[in-house]
Structures are given as C-alpha cells and as structure tokens.
Design a protein around this motif. Structure first.
Motif, mmCIF file in Angstrom:
data_model
loop_
_atom_site.group_PDB
_atom_site.id
_atom_site.type_symbol
_atom_site.label_atom_id
_atom_site.label_comp_id
_atom_site.label_asym_id
_atom_site.label_seq_id
_atom_site.Cartn_x
_atom_site.Cartn_y
_atom_site.Cartn_z
ATOM 1 N N VAL A 160 0.733 -1.227 -0.244
ATOM 2 C CA VAL A 160 0.045 -0.027 -0.108
ATOM 3 C C VAL A 160 0.696 1.227 0.083
ATOM 4 C CG1 VAL A 160 -1.744 1.294 1.413
ATOM 5 C CG2 VAL A 160 -1.949 -1.106 0.998
ATOM 6 N N LYS A 161 1.834 1.354 0.894
ATOM 7 C CA LYS A 161 2.678 2.484 0.884
ATOM 8 C C LYS A 161 3.638 2.712 -0.401
ATOM 9 C CE LYS A 161 2.961 2.562 5.946
ATOM 10 N NZ LYS A 161 3.694 2.070 6.883
ATOM 11 N N SER A 162 4.131 1.523 -0.994
ATOM 12 C CA SER A 162 4.795 1.778 -2.199
ATOM 13 C C SER A 162 3.939 2.387 -3.369
ATOM 14 C CB SER A 162 5.338 0.422 -2.626
ATOM 15 O OG SER A 162 4.325 -0.804 -2.919
ATOM 16 N N ALA A 163 2.496 2.266 -3.226
ATOM 17 C CA ALA A 163 1.621 2.685 -4.147
ATOM 18 C C ALA A 163 1.505 4.176 -3.866
ATOM 19 C CB ALA A 163 0.289 1.892 -3.964
ATOM 20 N N GLY A 164 1.899 4.743 -2.946
ATOM 21 C CA GLY A 164 1.847 6.124 -2.515
ATOM 22 C C GLY A 164 0.675 6.407 -1.787
ATOM 23 N N TYR A 165 -0.300 5.449 -1.131
ATOM 24 C CA TYR A 165 -1.414 5.652 -0.532
ATOM 25 C C TYR A 165 -0.922 6.239 0.929
ATOM 26 C CZ TYR A 165 -5.603 4.957 2.203
ATOM 27 O OH TYR A 165 -6.670 4.997 2.800
ATOM 28 N N VAL A 166 -1.571 7.124 1.508
ATOM 29 C CA VAL A 166 -1.370 7.591 2.830
ATOM 30 C C VAL A 166 -2.904 7.948 3.441
ATOM 31 C CG1 VAL A 166 -0.550 9.492 4.274
ATOM 32 C CG2 VAL A 166 0.713 9.056 2.163
ATOM 33 N N ASN A 214 -2.882 4.531 15.964
ATOM 34 C CA ASN A 214 -1.940 3.536 15.247
ATOM 35 C C ASN A 214 -2.830 2.414 14.756
ATOM 36 O OD1 ASN A 214 0.044 5.343 15.763
ATOM 37 N ND2 ASN A 214 1.070 4.397 17.552
ATOM 38 N N GLU A 215 -3.484 1.846 15.756
ATOM 39 C CA GLU A 215 -4.291 0.594 15.404
ATOM 40 C C GLU A 215 -5.357 1.015 14.310
ATOM 41 O OE1 GLU A 215 -4.350 -2.542 16.510
ATOM 42 O OE2 GLU A 215 -2.588 -2.263 18.031
ATOM 43 N N VAL A 216 -5.930 2.169 14.386
ATOM 44 C CA VAL A 216 -6.981 2.408 13.334
ATOM 45 C C VAL A 216 -6.166 2.583 12.033
ATOM 46 C CG1 VAL A 216 -8.431 4.245 12.552
ATOM 47 C CG2 VAL A 216 -8.719 3.224 14.800
ATOM 48 N N GLU A 217 -5.280 3.230 12.066
ATOM 49 C CA GLU A 217 -4.280 3.706 10.609
ATOM 50 C C GLU A 217 -4.023 2.099 10.094
ATOM 51 O OE1 GLU A 217 -0.465 6.125 9.184
ATOM 52 O OE2 GLU A 217 -0.844 5.793 11.375
ATOM 53 N N ALA A 218 -3.573 1.410 11.003
ATOM 54 C CA ALA A 218 -2.917 -0.095 10.478
ATOM 55 C C ALA A 218 -4.226 -0.775 9.839
ATOM 56 C CB ALA A 218 -2.454 -1.047 11.752
ATOM 57 N N SER A 219 -5.425 -0.614 10.802
ATOM 58 C CA SER A 219 -6.614 -1.295 10.056
ATOM 59 C C SER A 219 -6.873 -0.592 8.711
ATOM 60 C CB SER A 219 -7.709 -1.075 11.033
ATOM 61 O OG SER A 219 -8.896 -1.654 10.648
ATOM 62 N N LEU A 220 -6.757 0.447 8.408
ATOM 63 C CA LEU A 220 -7.414 1.321 7.400
ATOM 64 C C LEU A 220 -6.372 0.808 6.307
ATOM 65 C CD1 LEU A 220 -8.625 4.742 8.598
ATOM 66 C CD2 LEU A 220 -10.068 2.797 7.487
ATOM 67 N N ILE A 221 -5.191 0.892 6.540
ATOM 68 C CA ILE A 221 -4.130 0.232 5.451
ATOM 69 C C ILE A 221 -4.597 -0.997 5.013
ATOM 70 C CG2 ILE A 221 -1.707 -0.254 5.013
ATOM 71 C CD1 ILE A 221 -0.984 1.965 6.824
ATOM 72 N N SER A 222 -4.615 -1.988 6.104
ATOM 73 C CA SER A 222 -5.354 -3.211 5.516
ATOM 74 C C SER A 222 -6.393 -3.541 5.042
ATOM 75 C CB SER A 222 -5.411 -4.099 6.880
ATOM 76 O OG SER A 222 -5.720 -5.324 6.715
ATOM 77 N N ASP A 223 -7.318 -2.529 5.300
ATOM 78 C CA ASP A 223 -8.713 -2.531 4.513
ATOM 79 C C ASP A 223 -8.367 -2.020 2.971
ATOM 80 O OD1 ASP A 223 -10.099 -3.323 6.662
ATOM 81 O OD2 ASP A 223 -10.979 -1.301 7.122
ATOM 82 N N ARG A 224 -7.528 -1.037 2.916
ATOM 83 C CA ARG A 224 -7.362 -0.544 1.402
ATOM 84 C C ARG A 224 -6.625 -1.761 0.662
ATOM 85 N NH1 ARG A 224 -9.834 2.513 0.133
ATOM 86 N NH2 ARG A 224 -10.238 0.973 -1.284
ATOM 87 N N ASN A 267 -6.900 -5.061 1.069
ATOM 88 C CA ASN A 267 -7.876 -5.929 0.945
ATOM 89 C C ASN A 267 -8.897 -5.745 0.011
ATOM 90 O OD1 ASN A 267 -6.953 -8.411 2.804
ATOM 91 N ND2 ASN A 267 -7.434 -7.095 4.364
ATOM 92 N N ASP A 268 -9.470 -4.588 0.008
ATOM 93 C CA ASP A 268 -10.605 -4.095 -0.731
ATOM 94 C C ASP A 268 -9.991 -4.099 -2.230
ATOM 95 O OD1 ASP A 268 -12.247 -3.609 1.252
ATOM 96 O OD2 ASP A 268 -12.217 -1.693 1.436
ATOM 97 N N ASP A 269 -8.759 -3.357 -2.430
ATOM 98 C CA ASP A 269 -8.130 -3.283 -3.686
ATOM 99 C C ASP A 269 -7.894 -4.675 -4.448
ATOM 100 O OD1 ASP A 269 -8.411 -0.585 -3.609
ATOM 101 O OD2 ASP A 269 -6.332 -0.154 -3.404
#
Length: 479
Positions: free
Chosen positions: A99-105, A144-154, A156-158
């Motif tokens: 996710v981070k390598s794709a530039g998503y924040v 931090n937990e929510v941010e990690a969860s949203l990264i994981s969601d991004r 999984n959804d993608d």
C-alpha cells in the motif's frame, strides 16, 4: 463505513493479554533479558516478539481467542499461537509495504471518523469529556491501530473486492465461464480395492525360500570409526594384540552399526549388504569364520572392522518372526513384488468382470465394492468445483494422483480400468455414472477466496521473507 476492531476496554484487555504472553514464554525459555531473538524478516525488517510489536499483538489476539474458546494454553498450543502470529505479521507487513509503495497515505480525517464512535455517548453525540479523560498513550495506540486497520482494508479491498463492489480485482468473462464449466461433467465409478497389506504369508515364505541368502543371520561384532586412518590404527593395534576387540569398541568405535557392546545390530545378510559399500567386501565379510576379523572395510558411514563371534545361521521360514522379517524386507526394498502379486489378481478380477459382471467378480474375489460418487475433474480437490470423496478407503491421495484422474476421465461408459497402484492399494474402477452439477452446486464460487489463497502462498514463499520461525521458537521459547 466499517468500525475499527477494538474498543477502549478491549484494548486494555489486549495489553494485559500481551503482557502475559510476552513474559511467560520468555521466562520459560532462556530467561535472558536482552533483545528478543528474531523469527526472521520481511523486506529486511526484523520480526521480533517484543511488547507492542505486531507479533506480540497477534499472539495476544490468538491467545485470547483460544482462552475464550475454553482451550488449555499449553506448550503445544503456544507453538500454534506463535506460528499463526508470525504468519499474520508477515501478511500485515506485506500489505503495508504494498500500500505504501503505491503512495497511499491514510487521511487523518478517516482516522478521526473511525475513532469518533469510541468517544460518543449513547445517542451518538461526541463526548469531549470522555476524550479528555482518556490517557494520551491510549489514544495514540488507538490511532495507530485504526491507521493499520485502514491500510489493511485498503489492501484487501483493492485486491479482493469490497462489499459495495467498487474495488478489487475483476474476473473476466472467460475466467467465469471456465470456472462454471468445471462441474459440467461428473463421473461416478464402482471400485474394487486390493490392499497390499493383505499379502499372504504363503507368498512371503515362498519369496524368502527363493531368496534364502538374503536372510542369513550373522553373529558379529563391529568397530566403526569416522576415517580410514583411525581404522588402520585400530587394526594395527588389534594385529599386534595391544588391545582386545572389546576394548577397541569401547575406546574407538562410533557404534554406527552396533550396540553399546559392539554387537552388530542389523545382522541379516541384506542389511549387512546395505551397510558395506563394495560387493566384494560384503562377500568377504559374509564368509568370515568364527574368531576371524575382516580387514578395514569401507561402509556407508565411515570405516569398519568386523569380527565373527559365531557361525552364521540359516533362516527358518517356519518361524513367525522370520515371516515378519521377509515382509519388512519386501516393504522396504522390493514393494514391486507385492504390487505385482495383486496386479495379477486384479487382472484375473478384470477378466472375471468382463464375463460375469463387476459385482460377480467382487463376490468371487471376496471384495466389498466401493461406490465413488460422481465428481468432476478437479486436481487437488480445490473448492472451486465439486470434489472427489477421499474418505473412500484407498482414495486418500487420489485427488492429486494424475494416473488415477487421467484413467477415470478417459474411460468409456461401463468400461473397466486396468489395475492402478495408488498408495497402499491396487485399484480397479468401472465408469458407471455420468452427471452434471446440480443448480446449487453450479453456483459460481467466490473468486476472491482463491485470490486470497494465492496471495497468502505468494507472500509466504516470497524472496523478501526470511523464515526462521521453527528454529527460533524451539531454541528460545520451548520449555
């Protein structure tokens, strides 16, 4: 919008659980207080079991799950908990990197929106007092937990799709058509199995008598050492009578092939032949007279000197123990002898079936016929299509046996197959039923499920992953 996974209360429980799972195994292991050992790394980032680390959090989650299920947390359970936690940590790291390598924040507003329910009253209104009385450290951890969860969601959804269908990999019409067609042809069979375990004692005895030299028993002692130089040194001392054979066993022998007293353990001729490298040396050792010793002999492990303690003994094939020995030999070295016996019986069965029918042949050969329910051609029994019932005796590994599957799906209706070797059986099948999947069975499976399996396998086999889990666990965490 999906709600974050933890409440304030559950976070506190998580921290307590993490504390328990961090300290107990560490103290059960080496007791050292320095930096915890690494279980491996992903993309050069170390994976350590430390408080507040991803792995510690996953351990606490799995540990809490096991406890909630009422399961006893013992040493065996610990291993599975830690293994699951390691795999989950690797998956999380891979998702974050992608996710981070794709530039998503993750937008700060998205994090705030996810946190609002935890600081709201019963009517859903924001409660500033609740927020202000929550420790800053707890809020930081929650963010931090929510941010990690949203990264994981991004991630999984993608990759696997979202509930609204806006995201995720899309399956092409050709892929969907292919998946739908997998159940288009189902075949059912009658089966006759000839278990290799039913090999008659009379055949074992007959083989033993025909190969009696293999089952001669020797009465020998042996000195085994690692290198030839040491073996020659021992031989020189034996020849000079500076040392007895028994003392040489005690002083020099590595006891590769002997008991602690030096007696040859694998003392059948076929076992001795398997120990000695050169056929000529085997013949020499086999003809030693009582009291004679061999020269230095090259063996599979190191070098050996053999001493004949007594005369060799011919096999007694009337002995139940010797019949078991012959059978053990056949299973270890010449399974084809057993297979060929049952293949011949299976061919007689096939000839009988051609004349009198499959059921009559089963009755004559005292075989209980098995029915194989219709199944499609599905190598590996993947859930993408109907599956072969591998609970039928003899079919445990049939779903991955190419010979069985190719034979089953090239037979003509009512045709009987040639004998097939499968695991510990000789099988004969007759193609009896041709059917299609029912409407319920024909429902297209969730392609995302298979995408998830593929991604998981790719991550755990990635060159970015250094997996030292097993060795690290057993060296540092096992009591």
């Amino acid at each position: 919008m999906k709600k974050a996974g933890y409440t304030i209360g559950s976070l506190i429980i998580l921290l307590i659980c993490a504390f328990v799972f961090v300290l107990v195994p560490a103290m059960a292991g080496s007791g050292k207080q320095q930096e915890m050992p690494s279980f491996g790394s992903y993309n050069k980032k170390q994976i350590r079991y430390e408080q507040n680390s991803d792995m510690a959090n996953f351990v606490s989650q799995y540990g809490q799950y096991y406890q909630n299920m009422g399961m006893n947390i013992d040493q065996s359970t610990y291993y599975y908990i830690y293994n699951y936690a390691f795999n989950s940590t690797v998956a999380k790291m891979a998702a974050e990197d992608t996710v981070k390598s794709a530039g998503y924040v993750v937008p700060k507003t998205a994090i705030t929106r996810q946190l609002l329910p935890y600081f709201s009253d019963a009517d859903g209104n924001y409660n500033s007092k609740l927020y202000k009385t929550t420790p800053e450290s707890t809020i930081t951890q929650m963010r931090n937990e929510v941010e990690a969860s949203l990264i994981s969601d991004r991630y999984n959804d993608d990759h696997f799709g979202s509930a609204d269908g806006l995201f995720g990999l899309k399956a092409s019409d050709a892929e969907l058509d292919f998946l739908s067609s997998l159940d288009s042809e189902k075949r059912g069979f009658d089966m006759a199995a000839f278990p290799l375990t039913g090999y008659p004692d009379s055949e074992k005895v007959a083989f033993g008598k025909a190969n009696a030299s293999k089952f001669v028993k020797y009465d020998m002692s042996v000195i085994s050492v690692e290198d030839e130089a040491t073996a020659k040194k021992v031989m020189k001392r034996l020849d000079a009578e500076e040392i007895t054979f028994a003392d040489a066993v005690a002083e020099y022998s590595e006891k590769y092939y002997s008991s602690s007293e030096g007696k040859l353990v694998s003392n059948m001729a076929y076992q001795l032949e398997n120990i000695i490298e050169d056929a000529g040396d085997f013949m020499l050792v086999g003809t030693l007279k009582t009291g004679e010793k061999s020269p230095v002999i090259k063996t599979k492990s190191g070098y050996s000197i053999f001493l004949a303690d007594g005369e060799s003994e011919a096999a007694d094939f009337d002995s139940e123990e010797m019949v078991k020995t012959v059978y053990s030999y056949l299973n270890s070295y010449e399974t084809s002898v057993i297979e060929n016996y049952f293949i011949a019986e299976a061919k007689d069965f096939i000839a009988e079936a051609a004349l009198e029918g499959f059921d009559a042949a089963c009755e004559k050969h005292r075989i209980v016929k098995d029915i194989i329910a219709p199944f499609p051609l599905n190598y590996g029994n993947t859930a993408v299509a109907g599956t072969l019932n591998t609970n039928v005796p003899g079919l445990a590994n049939a779903a991955t046996n190419e010979n069985f599957l190719s034979t089953a799906f090239t037979l003509k209706m009512n045709e009987v197959s040639e004998p097939m070797v499968l695991d510990n059986n000789i099988l004969v099948i007759k193609y009896t039923t041709n059917g299609e999947a029912s409407e319920e069975e024909a429902t297209l499976p969730d392609v995302a499920d298979f995408d998830r399996d593929c991604v998981s396998n790719a991550i755990m086999n990635s060159p970015k992953l250094v997996n030292n889990f097993t060795s690290t666990y057993f060296e540092n965490f096992l009591n």
